[in-house]
Motif scaffolding. Structure first.
Motif, PDB file in Angstrom:
ATOM      1  N   TRP A  86      -7.865   4.430  46.635  1.00  0.00           N
ATOM      2  CA  TRP A  86      -8.007   5.726  47.288  1.00  0.00           C
ATOM      3  C   TRP A  86      -8.944   5.672  48.490  1.00  0.00           C
ATOM      4  O   TRP A  86      -8.755   6.377  49.474  1.00  0.00           O
ATOM      5  N   ASP A  87      -9.981   4.819  48.460  1.00  0.00           N
ATOM      6  CA  ASP A  87     -10.925   4.729  49.574  1.00  0.00           C
ATOM      7  C   ASP A  87     -10.883   3.356  50.248  1.00  0.00           C
ATOM      8  O   ASP A  87     -11.845   2.910  50.857  1.00  0.00           O
ATOM      9  N   PHE A  88      -9.738   2.679  50.137  1.00  0.00           N
ATOM     10  CA  PHE A  88      -9.603   1.329  50.673  1.00  0.00           C
ATOM     11  C   PHE A  88      -9.597   1.314  52.195  1.00  0.00           C
ATOM     12  O   PHE A  88     -10.098   0.391  52.830  1.00  0.00           O
ATOM     13  N   PHE A  89      -9.024   2.369  52.802  1.00  0.00           N
ATOM     14  CA  PHE A  89      -8.832   2.373  54.249  1.00  0.00           C
ATOM     15  C   PHE A  89     -10.062   2.940  54.948  1.00  0.00           C
ATOM     16  O   PHE A  89     -10.101   4.091  55.374  1.00  0.00           O
ATOM     17  N   SER A  90     -11.058   2.104  55.075  1.00  0.00           N
ATOM     18  CA  SER A  90     -12.316   2.473  55.718  1.00  0.00           C
ATOM     19  C   SER A  90     -12.578   1.550  56.897  1.00  0.00           C
ATOM     20  O   SER A  90     -11.926   0.506  57.058  1.00  0.00           O
TER      21      SER A  90
ATOM     22  N   LYS B 287     -10.479   6.465  56.993  1.00  0.00           N
ATOM     23  CA  LYS B 287     -11.550   6.604  57.983  1.00  0.00           C
ATOM     24  C   LYS B 287     -11.690   5.293  58.750  1.00  0.00           C
ATOM     25  O   LYS B 287     -12.663   4.566  58.604  1.00  0.00           O
ATOM     26  N   CYS B 288     -10.656   4.998  59.547  1.00  0.00           N
ATOM     27  CA  CYS B 288     -10.656   3.807  60.390  1.00  0.00           C
ATOM     28  C   CYS B 288     -10.830   4.262  61.837  1.00  0.00           C
ATOM     29  O   CYS B 288      -9.922   4.889  62.410  1.00  0.00           O
ATOM     30  N   PRO B 289     -11.952   3.967  62.457  1.00  0.00           N
ATOM     31  CA  PRO B 289     -12.269   4.536  63.774  1.00  0.00           C
ATOM     32  C   PRO B 289     -11.302   4.147  64.875  1.00  0.00           C
ATOM     33  O   PRO B 289     -11.104   4.903  65.822  1.00  0.00           O
ATOM     34  N   GLY B 290     -10.665   2.964  64.786  1.00  0.00           N
ATOM     35  CA  GLY B 290      -9.778   2.511  65.851  1.00  0.00           C
ATOM     36  C   GLY B 290      -8.315   2.828  65.622  1.00  0.00           C
ATOM     37  O   GLY B 290      -7.460   2.448  66.443  1.00  0.00           O
ATOM     38  N   LEU B 291      -7.969   3.521  64.533  1.00  0.00           N
ATOM     39  CA  LEU B 291      -6.566   3.779  64.197  1.00  0.00           C
ATOM     40  C   LEU B 291      -5.919   4.673  65.258  1.00  0.00           C
ATOM     41  O   LEU B 291      -6.456   5.732  65.604  1.00  0.00           O
ATOM     42  N   GLU B 292      -4.735   4.242  65.753  1.00  0.00           N
ATOM     43  CA  GLU B 292      -4.022   4.985  66.783  1.00  0.00           C
ATOM     44  C   GLU B 292      -2.712   5.571  66.283  1.00  0.00           C
ATOM     45  O   GLU B 292      -2.286   6.624  66.762  1.00  0.00           O
TER      46      GLU B 292
ATOM     47  N   LEU C 281      -5.041  14.587  51.250  1.00  0.00           N
ATOM     48  CA  LEU C 281      -5.095  13.645  52.359  1.00  0.00           C
ATOM     49  C   LEU C 281      -6.333  13.968  53.189  1.00  0.00           C
ATOM     50  O   LEU C 281      -6.474  15.091  53.681  1.00  0.00           O
ATOM     51  N   ASP C 282      -7.203  12.995  53.333  1.00  0.00           N
ATOM     52  CA  ASP C 282      -8.434  13.178  54.091  1.00  0.00           C
ATOM     53  C   ASP C 282      -8.468  12.123  55.188  1.00  0.00           C
ATOM     54  O   ASP C 282      -8.648  10.933  54.918  1.00  0.00           O
ATOM     55  N   PHE C 283      -8.256  12.564  56.433  1.00  0.00           N
ATOM     56  CA  PHE C 283      -8.233  11.623  57.558  1.00  0.00           C
ATOM     57  C   PHE C 283      -9.265  12.020  58.596  1.00  0.00           C
ATOM     58  O   PHE C 283      -9.407  13.193  58.940  1.00  0.00           O
ATOM     59  N   SER C 284      -9.954  11.019  59.112  1.00  0.00           N
ATOM     60  CA  SER C 284     -10.909  11.231  60.191  1.00  0.00           C
ATOM     61  C   SER C 284     -10.833  10.049  61.132  1.00  0.00           C
ATOM     62  O   SER C 284     -11.077   8.905  60.731  1.00  0.00           O
TER      63      SER C 284
ATOM     64  N   ALA D 247      -4.940  19.091  52.904  1.00  0.00           N
ATOM     65  CA  ALA D 247      -4.959  18.062  53.938  1.00  0.00           C
ATOM     66  C   ALA D 247      -6.086  18.368  54.911  1.00  0.00           C
ATOM     67  O   ALA D 247      -6.124  19.451  55.510  1.00  0.00           O
ATOM     68  N   ASN D 248      -6.982  17.426  55.054  1.00  0.00           N
ATOM     69  CA  ASN D 248      -8.088  17.531  55.998  1.00  0.00           C
ATOM     70  C   ASN D 248      -7.851  16.522  57.111  1.00  0.00           C
ATOM     71  O   ASN D 248      -7.889  15.314  56.877  1.00  0.00           O
TER      72      ASN D 248
END
Length: 408
Positions: free
Chosen positions: A176-180, A204-209, A221-224, A244-245
């Motif tokens: 659930w929190d793998f994508f950091s 929460k991947c800062p470079g995700l496009e 779904l929690d995306f930042s 969804a956030n």
């Protein structure tokens, strides 16, 4: 004396060029080409080929992979490793372990497994892997995969060099929190399709496009991500209390299909260029109207909007929202609008409220079909048409292009 120029029958191309040419060939065909040239048959050429592609694998040909990898030179890097077809779960971990020793950059697995399979630990923490594409062809039955491919969450290491990750029919364990940002500091594109084990997904991947989510079983779904440009969410939510956030201030393209009666926690997407929405419900309720209103407020800066899928209830919902106090916002930047409609009264009302809320709209495309659905409506109701005419009179049109496509 006339000089006779004979064409060269054997041109010694550099190995880099030969490797590029051979990269389009399956490994079996590549090995067969060695009989055509002594240079191609040199021990340092095709066994050191950086692109390994094994297509259409069968139970009888699986051992070919092990044989090729065992003859690999220890100092030769592997740029691309691709498998397609049937692979035994006992062979696959060994193959991945072998290619990880050769500076692998790209792994593509489009395979059908005989048994359950867990990605080997050697994959995580790899500093050379840039692209990982995993598609398990096993079908889903009763919400369970015939042979689960497990993407096990390892707290000590992620995929630090991966910029493209695509997973299909994969089961997550503690993911659930793998994508950091810690696990994926360079991730640019993430695609998750028909994956299980992710009822709560936090990204929460800062470079995700680019983020594409399809047929997940999410509750939240929690995306930042400040750099996200494209978001596609297709039939990902199940259950009643879903939310969804989404924090994506740079978002330019948003596609949403499926459940909308959920708690949206979003801010305005000020750079949004395109927006597409499709959903269906049998009985409208207050939660649906509120959710759609929140979503419309977030995309109010959009330049191009599309409701193009047949069977959608978007226009009817807009008409309902408009009748209960009006749309929550105006689309002051909207230039193009594309609609798919059955031309029912509610949908016509929805179209009119969109026109009224889009002051600089230049182009509108309307595809209308299924007139049989309107036979039971009283189209000769004078009061209805008078009300619609009054609404149209209040609109200042800026339309320059109107396209219509009527289908029987």
């Amino acid at each position: 004396m006339e000089r006779i120029i004979r064409p060269r029958t054997n041109i010694d191309l550099p190995e880099e060029i030969l490797h590029h040419i051979f990269s389009f060939l399956p490994i079996k065909t590549l090995a067969q080409t060695t009989v055509l040239s002594k240079h191609w048959n040199q021990p340092c050429l095709w066994p050191s080929h950086p692109h390994l592609y094994f297509p259409c694998l069968t139970p009888d040909s699986v051992e070919l992979i092990r044989t090729v990898l065992s003859r690999r030179q220890t100092d030769s890097n592997i740029t691309t490793f691709r498998l397609s077809g049937y692979v035994t779960a006992s062979c696959l971990p060994d193959c991945i372990d072998q290619v990880m020793k050769h500076g692998i950059e790209q792994i593509e697995l489009d395979v059908r497994l005989d048994l359950s399979f867990t990605l080997p630990p050697c994959l995580f923490g790899c500093k050379t892997l840039k692209v990982l594409i995993l598609n398990c062809q096993n079908k889903v039955q009763n919400n369970c995969l015939e042979a689960d491919t497990c993407f096990k969450y390892l707290t000590s290491a992620g995929l630090p060099s991966v910029h493209t990750l695509s997973l299909t029919n994969v089961y997550f364990l503690r993911g659930w929190d793998f994508f950091s940002g810690k696990n994926f500091p360079l991730l640019r594109k993430l695609c998750l399709k028909n994956c299980r084990g992710l009822t709560s997904l936090h990204i929460k991947c800062p470079g995700l496009e680019i983020l594409e989510l399809e047929r997940l079983w999410l509750i939240c779904l929690d995306f930042s991500g400040i750099g996200l440009l494209e978001l596609r969410v297709t039939k990902c939510f199940r259950g009643l209390s879903c939310w969804a956030n989404i924090l994506a201030p740079s978002l330019q393209s948003l596609y949403w299909e499926g459940k909308v009666s959920l708690d949206f926690r979003v801010e305005s997407f000020r750079d949004l260029k395109t927006f597409s929405l499709w959903f269906y419900y049998k009985v409208p309720n207050r939660a649906t109207l509120q959710s759609v209103s929140t979503l419309l407020s977030a995309i109010c800066f959009v330049r191009s909007m599309m409701f193009v899928r047949s069977g959608s209830r978007v226009l009817e919902t807009l008409a309902k929202i408009d009748s209960e106090g009006g749309l929550p916002c105006s689309f002051n930047n909207l230039i193009t609008l594309e609609l798919h409609t059955k031309m029912t009264k509610d949908e016509i009302t929805g179209i009119i409220c969109l026109l009224r809320s889009s002051p600089i709209l230049r182009t509108i495309t309307i595809t209308a079909n299924s007139y049989s659905h309107t036979r039971n409506e009283k189209w000769n109701e004078k009061q209805y048409w008078i009300s619609q005419i009054q609404k149209l009179k209040s609109i200042k049109f800026h339309l320059k292009v109107v396209r219509s496509n009527v289908r029987a």
